[in-house]
Design an enzyme around this catalytic site. Structure first.
Site, mmCIF file in Angstrom:
data_model
loop_
_atom_site.group_PDB
_atom_site.id
_atom_site.type_symbol
_atom_site.label_atom_id
_atom_site.label_comp_id
_atom_site.label_asym_id
_atom_site.label_seq_id
_atom_site.Cartn_x
_atom_site.Cartn_y
_atom_site.Cartn_z
ATOM 1 C CG ASN A 1 41.724 43.583 41.330
ATOM 2 O OD1 ASN A 1 42.421 42.574 41.306
ATOM 3 N ND2 ASN A 1 41.374 44.229 40.230
ATOM 4 C CE LYS B 1 38.023 45.737 38.446
ATOM 5 N NZ LYS B 1 37.998 45.884 36.971
ATOM 6 C CG HIS C 1 39.004 39.170 32.584
ATOM 7 N ND1 HIS C 1 40.388 39.266 32.547
ATOM 8 C CD2 HIS C 1 38.576 40.221 33.314
ATOM 9 C CE1 HIS C 1 40.760 40.340 33.232
ATOM 10 N NE2 HIS C 1 39.689 40.930 33.697
#
Length: 454
Positions: A142, A119, A187
């Site tokens: 981000n 990304k 995560h």
């Protein structure tokens, strides 16, 4: 300020770059707000930049502040499931993140990208395409700049990288186009519900998008809505189809592989400056987003030919005597190195540098893909010996510098010297950035020695 009507008391959870951007954004509100910050770290970063008018509680939770708030703006690094935020939510206090505040304030076109991998590359690439077209673009979220800081620059287009953490607290982000690139385990400590819960957070990117861009080679990224409710296009490493959503793909043209849109060739895939097969897919995703906001196709292609990547992510850093030196120091685990090697096309030999702190990983999955490439493996660092069984004649050294020196002496035109270590750097470097910077410095000095033993 839109979205803050009736709000008087705001508590910001977490300082640092994002927290400061939230505070500064709130201070620009036409009606004064009572702003307080809670950070459970004893010495939160950025506290020296906090205005005196903003109270700070550091080292613990000031629950009376939290429970008196009209609005809580939480850092993406703080899970909504923690008891303190659950108590506030049960009391009916709205909890949002910085991207939600951005969503309520922005009045220009926005595209956004999420996914487990790639990304940052796609976000940066779309930004480069916009710049090449002369568009005043802000790139962040981000990556790079905090989204709210960019609002003060009054850009004409915003390109955001969004993590699953950021999307959890975002409910009203209207997007001209949204891309979900891929899904793999990450995560999992944050998501007790496993991969499905992690993906559901990422799927929120499509909630208010005009166009959904998904990966047809990874159908977990396909929007979970009926096609009539949301316009969809896909990208993938196949031909695609001009009569369906499969618009962005590859075709054979003039005897070589080209990027294509609706079956029409756009540019040779070999012209892309980024290295690796995964970056062909990333380039197709970026083209889809660029088309969605009217970035000129010629400008987009110029960016693809010029942009050689983010630092430490399959970054071409030197090329001389026909040998390419590529820095993929960000590959700190097996999956990242597999992505770099998958579909790698070379005219010559791959000189692959691996090793470091293996974190107990099993590297045997590398063996099949290495067998498909003409590879000379250089193993260095604490766990370098764990890679030795993967090939028949590995070069065993102590340091990355020694590995690079060996590679420089044996490389020939058409070869690639690739640092994609599949390991953390902490045995010999402060972090992967320092490792990558060292690789770049050595590459620039060693590139002149290529082939000198002939």
């Amino acid at each position: 300020m839109k979205g803050l009507e009736g709000v008087k008391q705001v508590v910001v959870i977490g300082l640092g770059m994002t927290g400061l951007s939230v505070v500064n954004h709130l201070l620009r509100n036409p009606q004064p707000l009572d702003i307080k910050v809670i950070d459970t770290r004893e010495h939160p970063p950025g506290r020296e930049h906090l205005p005196e008018s903003v109270a700070l509680c550091s080292g613990y939770w000031q629950m009376d502040w939290l429970m008196a708030a009209d609005l809580i703006v939480s850092s993406p690094g703080i899970a909504l499931a923690i008891p303190q935020l659950q108590q506030a939510a049960t009391a009916g206090i709205e909890i949002v993140g910085d991207i939600e505040l951005f969503a309520r304030a922005v009045d220009k076109p926005v595209v956004a990208i999420t996914g487990s991998n790639g990304k940052s590359t796609v976000t940066s690439l779309v930004g480069e395409m916009a710049k090449e077209a002369g568009i005043n673009v802000g790139v962040g979220g981000n990556i790079g700049f905090a989204a709210l800081d960019m609002l003060a620059q009054d850009h004409d287009l915003y390109v955001l990288e969004l993590s699953s953490f950021q999307l959890e607290t975002t409910s009203n982000l209207s997007l001209n186009a949204a891309a979900y690139l891929n899904l793999s385990e990450d995560h999992m400590d944050r998501y007790p519900g496993g991969l499905a819960q992690y993906s559901a957070a990422k799927m929120r990117i499509f909630d208010h998008a005009e166009l959904a861009v998904f990966n047809r080679d990874d159908l977990a990224t396909k929007p979970e809505v009926d096609g009539s409710e949301l316009e969809q296009v896909s990208f993938g490493l196949n031909t695609g189809n001009s009569d369906s959503t499969e618009r962005y793909g590859l075709v054979m043209h003039q005897g070589e592989e080209w990027l294509a849109v609706a079956g029409e060739p756009v540019m040779p895939s070999t012209d892309i400056a980024l290295v690796g097969r995964h970056n062909v897919a990333n380039s197709l995703a970026a083209l889809a987003l660029a088309d969605a906001v009217g970035i000129e196709r010629e400008a987009a292609c110029r960016a693809l030919r010029r942009y050689n990547g983010l630092a430490h992510r399959c970054q071409l850093v030197a090329e001389q005597h026909g040998v390419k030196w590529v820095n993929d120091s960000k590959a700190t685990n097996l999956a990242s190195t597999l992505a770099a090697l998958n579909g790698l096309q070379l005219n010559g030999r791959l000189h692959l540098l691996v090793g470091g702190d293996g974190k107990g990983a099993d590297f045997s999955e590398l063996a099949p893909i290495l067998a498909t490439l003409d590879t000379q493996l250089y193993c260095f660092g604490r766990d370098g010996e764990q890679f030795a069984p993967l090939v028949s004649q590995p070069v065993m050294v102590e340091t990355m510098e020694q590995a690079m020196s060996h590679a420089a002496q044996t490389a020939r035109a058409g070869d690639m010297i690739l640092l994609s270590p599949a390991c953390a750097s902490f045995d010999q470097f402060a972090n992967f950035m320092v490792r990558g910077d060292t690789f770049v410095e050595l590459a620039l000095s060693l590139q002149h020695q290529v082939g000198q033993d002939s």
